[in-house]
Design an enzyme around this catalytic site. Structure first.
Site, PDB file in Angstrom:
ATOM      1  N   ASP A 106       0.842  -1.195   0.000  1.00 37.02           N
ATOM      2  CA  ASP A 106       0.000   0.000   0.000  1.00 37.02           C
ATOM      3  C   ASP A 106       0.882   1.253   0.000  1.00 37.02           C
ATOM      4  O   ASP A 106       2.040   1.206   0.430  1.00 37.02           O
ATOM      5  CB  ASP A 106      -0.890   0.031   1.239  1.00 37.02           C
TER       6      ASP A 106
HETATM    7  N1  URA Z   1      -1.131  -5.969   3.949  1.00 34.26           N
HETATM    8  C1  URA Z   1      -1.666  -4.721   3.899  1.00 34.26           C
HETATM    9  O1  URA Z   1      -2.716  -4.477   4.477  1.00 34.26           O
HETATM   10  N2  URA Z   1      -0.989  -3.786   3.213  1.00 34.26           N
HETATM   11  C2  URA Z   1       0.183  -4.005   2.593  1.00 34.26           C
HETATM   12  O2  URA Z   1       0.759  -3.089   1.993  1.00 34.26           O
HETATM   13  C3  URA Z   1       0.735  -5.302   2.658  1.00 34.26           C
HETATM   14  C4  URA Z   1       0.046  -6.266   3.345  1.00 34.26           C
END
Ligand code: URA
Length: 238
Positions: A106
Protein backbone atom coordinates in the site's frame (compact mmCIF):
# COMPACT_ATOMS: atom_id res chain seq x y z
CA UNK A 1 26.81 -16.82 -23.83
CA UNK A 2 24.78 -14.55 -26.04
CA UNK A 3 25.67 -12.05 -28.74
CA UNK A 4 23.65 -9.01 -29.71
CA UNK A 5 24.19 -5.85 -31.73
CA UNK A 6 25.00 -2.72 -29.71
CA UNK A 7 21.73 -0.94 -30.50
CA UNK A 8 19.75 -3.98 -29.29
CA UNK A 9 21.92 -4.23 -26.18
CA UNK A 10 21.32 -0.59 -25.33
CA UNK A 11 17.59 -0.96 -25.93
CA UNK A 12 17.42 -4.11 -23.78
CA UNK A 13 19.07 -2.21 -20.92
CA UNK A 14 16.46 0.54 -21.03
CA UNK A 15 18.36 3.32 -22.77
CA UNK A 16 15.44 4.04 -25.11
CA UNK A 17 14.05 3.05 -28.47
CA UNK A 18 16.23 1.32 -31.08
CA UNK A 19 16.35 4.60 -33.03
CA UNK A 20 17.43 6.58 -29.98
CA UNK A 21 20.03 3.93 -29.07
CA UNK A 22 21.50 4.09 -32.56
CA UNK A 23 21.70 7.87 -32.27
CA UNK A 24 23.51 7.49 -28.93
CA UNK A 25 26.20 5.44 -30.67
CA UNK A 26 26.40 7.80 -33.64
CA UNK A 27 26.81 10.73 -31.26
CA UNK A 28 29.79 9.01 -29.59
CA UNK A 29 28.05 8.66 -26.21
CA UNK A 30 28.74 4.92 -25.82
CA UNK A 31 32.08 3.47 -24.75
CA UNK A 32 33.18 -0.09 -24.07
CA UNK A 33 36.49 -0.68 -22.30
CA UNK A 34 37.22 3.03 -22.71
CA UNK A 35 36.79 2.92 -26.49
CA UNK A 36 34.14 5.12 -28.13
CA UNK A 37 31.89 2.88 -30.23
CA UNK A 38 31.44 4.07 -33.79
CA UNK A 39 29.05 1.40 -35.09
CA UNK A 40 26.18 -0.64 -33.71
CA UNK A 41 25.89 -3.45 -36.26
CA UNK A 42 28.47 -6.02 -35.13
CA UNK A 43 27.49 -8.75 -32.66
CA UNK A 44 28.91 -8.25 -29.15
CA UNK A 45 29.25 -10.76 -26.35
CA UNK A 46 26.93 -9.66 -23.52
CA UNK A 47 28.45 -11.78 -20.72
CA UNK A 48 30.40 -9.53 -18.31
CA UNK A 49 29.84 -6.55 -20.61
CA UNK A 50 30.11 -3.11 -19.05
CA UNK A 51 28.81 -0.25 -21.12
CA UNK A 52 29.65 3.36 -20.51
CA UNK A 53 26.85 5.69 -21.57
CA UNK A 54 27.04 9.46 -21.10
CA UNK A 55 30.17 8.83 -19.03
CA UNK A 56 28.48 6.41 -16.60
CA UNK A 57 29.20 2.70 -16.31
CA UNK A 58 26.30 0.32 -16.76
CA UNK A 59 26.75 -3.40 -16.33
CA UNK A 60 24.76 -5.48 -18.81
CA UNK A 61 22.11 -7.62 -17.15
CA UNK A 62 19.74 -9.76 -19.15
CA UNK A 63 17.18 -9.48 -16.34
CA UNK A 64 17.21 -7.41 -13.17
CA UNK A 65 16.13 -8.42 -9.67
CA UNK A 66 15.86 -5.49 -7.32
CA UNK A 67 15.17 -4.93 -3.63
CA UNK A 68 13.83 -1.51 -2.70
CA UNK A 69 13.29 -0.15 0.79
CA UNK A 70 9.95 1.41 -0.02
CA UNK A 71 9.29 4.64 1.87
CA UNK A 72 5.76 5.77 2.74
CA UNK A 73 3.80 7.84 0.24
CA UNK A 74 4.86 6.01 -2.91
CA UNK A 75 2.46 3.91 -4.96
CA UNK A 76 3.21 0.51 -6.49
CA UNK A 77 0.60 1.00 -9.21
CA UNK A 78 1.78 1.39 -12.82
CA UNK A 79 -0.40 4.46 -13.08
CA UNK A 80 -0.07 6.15 -9.70
CA UNK A 81 -2.79 8.66 -8.92
CA UNK A 82 -2.15 10.36 -5.56
CA UNK A 83 1.55 9.81 -4.87
CA UNK A 84 4.66 9.27 -7.00
CA UNK A 85 5.24 5.72 -8.23
CA UNK A 86 7.98 3.51 -6.78
CA UNK A 87 9.71 3.46 -10.17
CA UNK A 88 10.61 7.13 -9.68
CA UNK A 89 13.01 5.91 -6.96
CA UNK A 90 15.01 3.87 -9.50
CA UNK A 91 17.11 4.84 -12.56
CA UNK A 92 14.79 5.63 -15.48
CA UNK A 93 16.30 2.75 -17.50
CA UNK A 94 14.22 0.43 -15.31
CA UNK A 95 10.99 2.08 -16.41
CA UNK A 96 12.01 1.66 -20.05
CA UNK A 97 12.75 -2.02 -19.55
CA UNK A 98 9.41 -2.55 -17.84
CA UNK A 99 10.57 -3.34 -14.33
CA UNK A 100 7.53 -3.98 -12.13
CA UNK A 101 6.88 -4.53 -8.45
CA UNK A 102 6.44 -8.14 -7.37
CA UNK A 103 3.04 -7.84 -5.75
CA UNK A 104 2.10 -4.56 -4.12
CA UNK A 105 2.53 -2.68 -0.91
CA UNK A 106 0.00 0.00 0.00
CA UNK A 107 1.12 3.60 -0.49
CA UNK A 108 1.55 4.02 3.28
CA UNK A 109 3.30 0.66 3.84
CA UNK A 110 7.09 0.78 4.15
CA UNK A 111 9.71 -1.92 3.77
CA UNK A 112 11.00 -4.59 1.44
CA UNK A 113 9.62 -4.45 -2.09
CA UNK A 114 10.97 -6.74 -4.81
CA UNK A 115 11.01 -5.56 -8.40
CA UNK A 116 11.98 -7.22 -11.66
CA UNK A 117 11.58 -7.31 -15.42
CA UNK A 118 11.52 -11.12 -15.40
CA UNK A 119 7.88 -12.08 -15.99
CA UNK A 120 8.15 -15.76 -14.92
CA UNK A 121 10.01 -14.70 -11.75
CA UNK A 122 7.30 -12.16 -10.88
CA UNK A 123 4.63 -14.76 -11.54
CA UNK A 124 6.37 -17.45 -9.46
CA UNK A 125 7.04 -15.10 -6.53
CA UNK A 126 3.42 -13.94 -6.50
CA UNK A 127 1.93 -17.43 -6.81
CA UNK A 128 0.02 -18.56 -3.70
CA UNK A 129 1.20 -22.10 -4.50
CA UNK A 130 4.76 -21.16 -3.51
CA UNK A 131 3.70 -20.34 0.08
CA UNK A 132 6.42 -17.71 0.41
CA UNK A 133 6.15 -16.14 3.88
CA UNK A 134 6.18 -12.38 4.23
CA UNK A 135 7.02 -10.85 7.59
CA UNK A 136 5.33 -7.61 8.65
CA UNK A 137 5.59 -5.35 11.65
CA UNK A 138 2.13 -3.94 12.31
CA UNK A 139 1.74 -0.97 14.64
CA UNK A 140 -1.80 -1.11 16.03
CA UNK A 141 -4.23 1.61 17.10
CA UNK A 142 -5.33 -0.26 20.23
CA UNK A 143 -3.21 -2.30 22.62
CA UNK A 144 -2.48 -5.84 21.48
CA UNK A 145 -4.31 -8.51 23.51
CA UNK A 146 -3.83 -12.29 23.69
CA UNK A 147 -7.32 -12.58 22.13
CA UNK A 148 -6.21 -10.54 19.11
CA UNK A 149 -3.16 -12.76 18.59
CA UNK A 150 -5.31 -15.88 19.03
CA UNK A 151 -7.87 -14.78 16.44
CA UNK A 152 -5.22 -13.83 13.87
CA UNK A 153 -3.69 -17.28 14.33
CA UNK A 154 -7.05 -19.06 14.22
CA UNK A 155 -8.15 -17.16 11.09
CA UNK A 156 -10.51 -14.26 10.46
CA UNK A 157 -13.25 -14.01 7.88
CA UNK A 158 -12.77 -11.20 5.38
CA UNK A 159 -15.42 -9.83 3.09
CA UNK A 160 -15.04 -11.39 -0.41
CA UNK A 161 -12.86 -14.24 0.86
CA UNK A 162 -14.54 -17.65 0.85
CA UNK A 163 -12.48 -19.07 3.74
CA UNK A 164 -11.03 -17.44 6.88
CA UNK A 165 -7.44 -16.23 6.52
CA UNK A 166 -4.93 -17.02 9.26
CA UNK A 167 -1.47 -15.71 10.04
CA UNK A 168 1.29 -18.29 9.78
CA UNK A 169 2.75 -16.75 12.90
CA UNK A 170 1.81 -13.79 15.07
CA UNK A 171 3.96 -12.55 17.93
CA UNK A 172 3.43 -9.54 20.17
CA UNK A 173 6.53 -7.33 20.00
CA UNK A 174 5.25 -4.36 22.01
CA UNK A 175 2.19 -2.83 23.63
CA UNK A 176 0.87 -1.86 20.20
CA UNK A 177 3.18 -3.84 17.98
CA UNK A 178 2.75 -7.21 16.28
CA UNK A 179 5.02 -9.28 14.07
CA UNK A 180 2.76 -11.05 11.62
CA UNK A 181 3.82 -13.63 9.05
CA UNK A 182 1.51 -14.23 6.10
CA UNK A 183 1.75 -16.68 3.23
CA UNK A 184 -0.90 -15.04 1.08
CA UNK A 185 -0.79 -11.56 -0.43
CA UNK A 186 -4.43 -10.50 -0.56
CA UNK A 187 -5.46 -6.91 -1.02
CA UNK A 188 -4.84 -4.89 2.22
CA UNK A 189 -4.56 -8.24 3.96
CA UNK A 190 -2.85 -7.23 7.19
CA UNK A 191 -5.02 -4.16 7.64
CA UNK A 192 -8.22 -6.05 6.90
CA UNK A 193 -7.28 -8.95 9.18
CA UNK A 194 -6.51 -6.57 12.04
CA UNK A 195 -9.81 -4.75 11.52
CA UNK A 196 -11.72 -8.04 11.35
CA UNK A 197 -10.04 -9.09 14.62
CA UNK A 198 -11.18 -5.90 16.36
CA UNK A 199 -8.09 -3.64 16.18
CA UNK A 200 -6.71 -1.29 13.50
CA UNK A 201 -3.41 -0.89 11.74
CA UNK A 202 -1.71 2.45 12.42
CA UNK A 203 1.40 1.70 10.34
CA UNK A 204 2.78 -1.28 8.47
CA UNK A 205 6.32 -2.30 7.56
CA UNK A 206 7.47 -5.39 5.64
CA UNK A 207 10.73 -6.71 7.10
CA UNK A 208 11.26 -9.82 5.00
CA UNK A 209 10.17 -11.93 2.05
CA UNK A 210 11.07 -15.61 2.48
CA UNK A 211 14.50 -15.64 4.12
CA UNK A 212 15.56 -12.29 2.66
CA UNK A 213 15.46 -9.54 5.28
CA UNK A 214 15.68 -5.81 4.82
CA UNK A 215 18.12 -5.65 7.74
CA UNK A 216 20.56 -7.98 5.96
CA UNK A 217 20.41 -5.78 2.86
CA UNK A 218 21.10 -2.67 4.95
CA UNK A 219 18.94 -0.41 2.80
CA UNK A 220 17.71 2.94 4.11
CA UNK A 221 14.25 4.16 3.03
CA UNK A 222 14.36 4.97 -0.69
CA UNK A 223 17.54 2.96 -1.31
CA UNK A 224 17.66 -0.07 -3.60
CA UNK A 225 20.11 -2.79 -4.65
CA UNK A 226 20.41 -5.58 -7.20
CA UNK A 227 19.75 -9.08 -5.89
CA UNK A 228 22.12 -11.81 -7.04
CA UNK A 229 22.34 -15.64 -6.75
CA UNK A 230 22.35 -16.45 -3.02
CA UNK A 231 20.02 -13.57 -2.17
CA UNK A 232 17.52 -14.76 -4.78
CA UNK A 233 17.72 -18.28 -3.33
CA UNK A 234 16.75 -16.84 0.06
CA UNK A 235 13.46 -15.58 -1.37
CA UNK A 236 12.12 -19.08 -1.60
CA UNK A 237 13.34 -20.15 1.84
CA UNK A 238 11.57 -19.79 5.18
N1 URA B 1 -1.13 -5.97 3.95
C1 URA B 1 -1.67 -4.72 3.90
O1 URA B 1 -2.72 -4.48 4.48
N2 URA B 1 -0.99 -3.79 3.21
C2 URA B 1 0.18 -4.00 2.59
O2 URA B 1 0.76 -3.09 1.99
C3 URA B 1 0.74 -5.30 2.66
C4 URA B 1 0.05 -6.27 3.34
Amino acid sequence: MSKLSLDRILQSQGFGTRKYCRALVEDGEVRIDGVVQTGYKGALETAALTLNVFGEDWQYRERVYIALHKPANFECSRKPSHHPGVLTLLPEQFTWRDVQPVGRLDHDTTGLLLMSDDGPFIHAQSSPKRHIPKIYLAFTEEAVTPALVASLLAGVKLHDEPAPLAALSCVQRGDKLLEIVLEQGKYHQVKRMLAAAGNHCAALHRCAVGGLTLDALGLEPGQWCYLEGAQLDLLASR
